[in-house]
Design a protein around this motif. Structure first.
Motif, PDB file in Angstrom:
ATOM      1  N   PHE B  15      -6.853  -5.403 -23.261  1.00 49.37           N
ATOM      2  CA  PHE B  15      -7.682  -5.283 -21.922  1.00 49.37           C
ATOM      3  C   PHE B  15      -9.175  -5.860 -22.357  1.00 49.37           C
ATOM      4  O   PHE B  15      -9.675  -5.905 -23.551  1.00 49.37           O
ATOM      5  N   ALA B  16      -9.626  -6.492 -21.336  1.00 51.00           N
ATOM      6  CA  ALA B  16     -10.885  -6.832 -21.303  1.00 51.00           C
ATOM      7  C   ALA B  16     -11.967  -5.916 -21.481  1.00 51.00           C
ATOM      8  O   ALA B  16     -11.668  -4.990 -21.653  1.00 51.00           O
ATOM      9  N   GLY B  17     -13.132  -6.453 -21.844  1.00 54.30           N
ATOM     10  CA  GLY B  17     -14.266  -5.541 -22.220  1.00 54.30           C
ATOM     11  C   GLY B  17     -14.750  -4.582 -21.137  1.00 54.30           C
ATOM     12  O   GLY B  17     -15.178  -3.448 -21.484  1.00 54.30           O
ATOM     13  N   ASP B  18     -14.340  -4.933 -19.933  1.00 62.61           N
ATOM     14  CA  ASP B  18     -14.650  -4.040 -18.945  1.00 62.61           C
ATOM     15  C   ASP B  18     -13.330  -3.007 -18.652  1.00 62.61           C
ATOM     16  O   ASP B  18     -13.367  -2.320 -17.568  1.00 62.61           O
ATOM     17  N   GLY B  19     -12.349  -3.224 -19.269  1.00 57.76           N
ATOM     18  CA  GLY B  19     -11.271  -2.230 -19.274  1.00 57.76           C
ATOM     19  C   GLY B  19     -10.042  -2.639 -18.761  1.00 57.76           C
ATOM     20  O   GLY B  19      -9.054  -1.909 -18.307  1.00 57.76           O
ATOM     21  N   VAL B  20     -10.146  -3.955 -17.885  1.00 58.68           N
ATOM     22  CA  VAL B  20      -8.940  -4.124 -17.106  1.00 58.68           C
ATOM     23  C   VAL B  20      -7.882  -4.875 -18.111  1.00 58.68           C
ATOM     24  O   VAL B  20      -8.061  -5.588 -19.107  1.00 58.68           O
ATOM     25  N   ILE B  21      -6.788  -4.187 -17.819  1.00 59.48           N
ATOM     26  CA  ILE B  21      -5.489  -4.769 -18.459  1.00 59.48           C
ATOM     27  C   ILE B  21      -5.073  -6.388 -18.294  1.00 59.48           C
ATOM     28  O   ILE B  21      -4.923  -6.628 -17.398  1.00 59.48           O
ATOM     29  N   GLN B  42      -4.995  -3.748 -13.696  1.00 60.10           N
ATOM     30  CA  GLN B  42      -5.382  -2.554 -13.606  1.00 60.10           C
ATOM     31  C   GLN B  42      -6.483  -2.380 -14.924  1.00 60.10           C
ATOM     32  O   GLN B  42      -6.083  -2.651 -15.699  1.00 60.10           O
ATOM     33  N   PRO B  43      -7.310  -1.117 -14.302  1.00 58.71           N
ATOM     34  CA  PRO B  43      -8.053  -0.703 -15.499  1.00 58.71           C
ATOM     35  C   PRO B  43      -7.240   0.172 -16.514  1.00 58.71           C
ATOM     36  O   PRO B  43      -6.233   0.790 -15.973  1.00 58.71           O
ATOM     37  N   PHE B  44      -7.541  -0.040 -17.660  1.00 61.66           N
ATOM     38  CA  PHE B  44      -6.702   0.690 -18.854  1.00 61.66           C
ATOM     39  C   PHE B  44      -6.497   2.082 -18.661  1.00 61.66           C
ATOM     40  O   PHE B  44      -5.415   2.789 -18.884  1.00 61.66           O
TER      41      PHE B  44
END
Lengths: 291, 495
Positions: B15-21, B42-44
């Motif tokens: 997942f990305a630094g902002d939490g997105v899978i 989606q966010p993690f």
């Protein structure tokens, strides 16, 4: 008094400027979480950082379950720091639960505070009738269970751990060792004091102007909570950020700093007559609403 | 490579630094029943239960952001149907070529381990509750045991000092008094132990001269050593012997060690107490005896509560708390303690070591001997009848005028009717109100009236409460006549 409170709350002072910004960390961490934000203000402000008793490098011997069983005890810590340093005209910056702790402190001694800046605030996390806080009581119990299992023996939350992190050399070893390490019983009580608190009745009493920084897709403090706050906090400004999640100061420090600076700049210049805007505007990212 | 990613025997998520899978593997989808398209982007936190989401945002995310790595995090992962699967997560951050932060996480299912943990947590809670119940019981028990000792101690002291009684009776009274004192000390040990286990001991620190403290220890233990014809030598060899500490608590440490040495040494043996500066910045005190020694197997457990080595408690008496308390007090002073013994029958030595501090310009003046305070008008408030009567009688014998009350209401009435009062002595636990509230009310009427609080507990919080209520002094029952007289003299002299 000054020295004992400074040691008790691990008060750290840096920066230069006539006015003081007091940074209050949220539940789960300590003052180190501000390290991406404070450098941007050090040139113009005196920066005061501290850890609540029971968190970070505070004096754990000063912890009393009765005092810290509710947010009032934590607000007392904020006022103690203000009194010890003889602070007035303070810009209080609080993350998450510290926003409401700031509200409680400002209601007790409004003369000490000039502005409250709140990151991801919520006056009440549990749904109650028409009010949507985002959680049911059993969700909070689920949090306590998750905390308990993670505090059971996995060292990183409990004892200092030496971490090697070649990709983040800017982080001092000392920070990595202590960050987020904590006493499970203290954290459990802090979690209960935070997530079962209801500070909605304290909002209308606030006489200090405030900025609400609301993240997009924050599951802990959803947008409807930000809107509720803006409607019930006299003199509040709501900014909806592009940042997602609940820790914009760690995940999106540039945007966080920018919005804080804009607010402080606007506050420093004579205010034009405030206009009540349509709340529908709030639903678009990075919009502003003033009350 | 893609095969490996998808078929790893653990769930994998990037997942990305902002939490997105950004990416999930087949194993995770198989474990959770989610569709790849439904969760990618989606966010993690959509994979987590609501409680887990708070944990993620308040603990896990900040930790990952700051440390770049987390290990063995317990999380409940939601299946597509909403069920929760216990998982352990390891995650590590990296910076991609484009400069963005990414987190890679693996998930291992831990169903059995979670069940085991649940049982463990439940057992731990039960054990904690049982332990707390034990501590509470000990605290209450010690309090209850202390109360009847009070009149016993006072009456026997009074009889011992009463020159109108025959010598034999006075000697018998002395036996009663010394046994009551012994019992009071045993109860003190119990109370200390419960305070330590509850973390309720706080030190009252000042700069101390250890050699002076040891002179006091020498005075107290001299009689015991003489009775057993044991040679007792104090060798004060340390050149630097000042430290920061709580004099009463350290006195307790030295007294415990020397008393133990005398207790476990047969008649005509020897006990040596020696101070020295063997390590720079430290002072150590070693107590060596020629006693029964300690078996190598029991040596590691000698500082545990309720241990007395393998010796029978019947033979030596005591609760086996002394060394546990001693060790705790030493450690509260950032000091260390160790025990050594060549073996059974060959004596033992105990060494405590503390950090030294510079000698102050002038050592604190020794405590002044109690002066008697002449005739005072006293208000005595105590609901325990025999304690009240004995205290009143003793105070009257000392020449004071005593107005005795059993309740707060009576005390307030007396305070209105009695024209002159020099001091109030009040129990904290009264039937109709607390002694603290009584003192506050009395202070409103007579702001300069000094007060002495009496209580069964000597908790630091009690002391603080008493002080903030307006009491100038605090005595723990059973109260010794000397303590009471000297405190009265101090207070009335001060006012």
């Amino acid at each position: 008094m000054r020295d004992s409170i400074s040691a008790r709350n691990n008060v750290q002072i840096c920066g230069q400027g006539a006015r003081t910004m007091l940074f209050a960390h949220g539940f789960g961490c300590d003052q180190n979480m501000w390290r991406y934000i404070t450098p941007a203000f050090e040139k113009d402000y005196r920066i005061v950082l501290f850890d609540y008793v029971g968190c970070g490098k505070s004096d754990v011997n000063a912890y009393h379950a009765s005092r810290y069983g509710s947010l009032e005890g934590y607000a007392r810590d904020v006022l103690d720091v203000c009194e010890a340093l003889d602070l007035t005209d303070v810009i209080f910056v609080g993350h998450s639960v510290s926003s409401m702790i700031g509200v409680l402190a400002a209601n007790q001694q409004p003369q000490r505070f000039s502005h409250l800046i709140m990151l991801g605030p919520s006056p009440c996390y549990v749904n109650d009738g028409d009010y949507i806080g985002g959680f049911e009581r059993e969700d909070i119990m689920g949090l306590l269970d998750t905390m308990e299992r993670n505090f059971l023996g996995w060292a990183q939350f409990l004892a200092p751990v030496a971490m090697k992190n070649s990709e983040r050399p800017e982080l001092a070893q000392e920070l990595e060792e202590s960050f987020c390490s904590t006493d499970p019983d203290i954290m459990r009580r802090f979690a209960e004091a935070t997530f079962l608190a209801d500070n909605r009745a304290d909002l209308p009493k606030v006489r200090v102007p405030s900025l609400i920084l609301q993240c997009t897709e924050d599951t802990i403090a959803p947008l409807c909570v930000g809107v509720y706050l803006q409607q019930h906090l006299p003199g509040s400004t709501l900014r909806v950020m592009n940042a997602t999640g609940h820790c914009p100061h760690m995940s999106h420090p540039i945007e966080t700093v920018q919005l804080m600076k804009e607010y402080l700049l606007a506050a420093a210049t004579p205010a034009p007559p405030r206009v009540q805007q349509d709340l529908a505007a709030v639903t678009t990212a990075a919009s502003t609403v003033s009350a | 490579m893609n095969d490996l990613w998808d078929h790893m025997p653990c769930g994998m998520v990037s997942f990305a630094g902002d939490g997105v899978i950004l990416r999930v593997n087949d194993t995770l989808l198989a474990m959770t029943g989610h569709e790849r398209a439904a969760i990618t982007g989606q966010p993690f936190h959509v994979l987590l239960s609501k409680g887990g989401r708070i944990f993620y945002h308040t603990h896990l995310f900040p930790l990952l952001q700051m440390r770049g790595e987390v290990e063995e995090i317990y999380l409940s992962i939601l299946t597509q149907s909403g069920a929760e699967i216990p998982m352990l997560m390891n995650a590590r951050s990296r910076v991609t070529d484009s400069g963005a932060t990414m987190h890679d996480a693996i998930f291992v299912r831990v169903r059995q381990r979670a069940q085991f943990e649940t049982a463990l947590l439940n057992e731990r809670k039960k054990a904690q509750q049982a332990n707390k119940a034990k501590d509470d019981f000990l605290a209450t028990l010690s309090h209850e045991l202390r109360t009847p000792l009070n009149p016993m101690l006072m009456l026997s002291t009074e009889m011992e000092l009463d020159l109108t009684l025959p010598l034999a009776v006075r000697q018998q009274a002395g036996v009663i008094r010394s046994n009551a004192e012994l019992e009071a000390r045993l109860i003190d040990d119990l109370l200390d132990h419960t305070r330590i286990t509850r973390g309720k001991i706080h030190l009252v620190e000042s700069i101390l001269n250890l050699h002076e403290l040891l002179t006091l220890t020498e005075d107290i233990t001299r009689i015991d050593s003489r009775t057993k014809r044991i040679e007792l030598h104090f060798l004060k060899e340390a050149t630097e012997h000042h430290m920061q500490g709580d004099s009463a608590r350290l006195q307790q440490v030295f007294w415990n060690l020397v008393k133990n040495a005398i207790k476990f040494t047969p008649e005509e043996g020897a006990v040596h107490v020696r101070t020295h500066n063997s390590v720079e910045g430290k002072v150590s005190i070693t107590v060596t005896d020629t006693g029964m020694g300690i078996h190598a197997d029991t040596l590691p457990h000698i500082f545990e509560a309720f241990e007395q080595g393998s010796i029978s408690k019947q033979q030596f008496g005591g609760l086996g708390l002394g060394l546990a308390i001693t060790k705790s007090i030493v450690e509260l002073h950032q000091g260390s303690i160790r025990a050594e013994s060549p073996g059974l029958g060959q004596g033992a030595s105990f060494t405590v070591e503390f950090n030294i501090c510079p000698r102050p310009f002038q050592d604190a003046a020794p405590v002044q001997a109690a002066h008697d305070s002449g005739s005072l008008s006293l208000l005595l408030v105590e609901d325990h009848e025999s304690t009240r009567e004995v205290l009143a009688r003793i105070l009257r014998r000392c020449g004071h005028e005593v107005h005795a009350a059993a309740t707060g209401a009576e005390a307030l009435l007396l305070a209105q009717t009695v024209e002159h009062l020099d001091a109030v002595i009040s129990d904290i636990g009264l039937p109709d109100q607390s002694g603290l509230d009584l003192m506050r009310e009395l202070k409103v009427r007579r702001p300069s009236l000094p007060g002495i609080a009496l209580s069964g507990y000597g908790m630091e919080q009690d002391l603080k409460d008493a002080r903030s209520a307006g009491f100038s002094g605090h005595l723990v029952k059973p109260v010794s006549l000397d303590q009471l007289r000297s405190l009265l003299a101090q207070l009335t002299a001060a006012s």
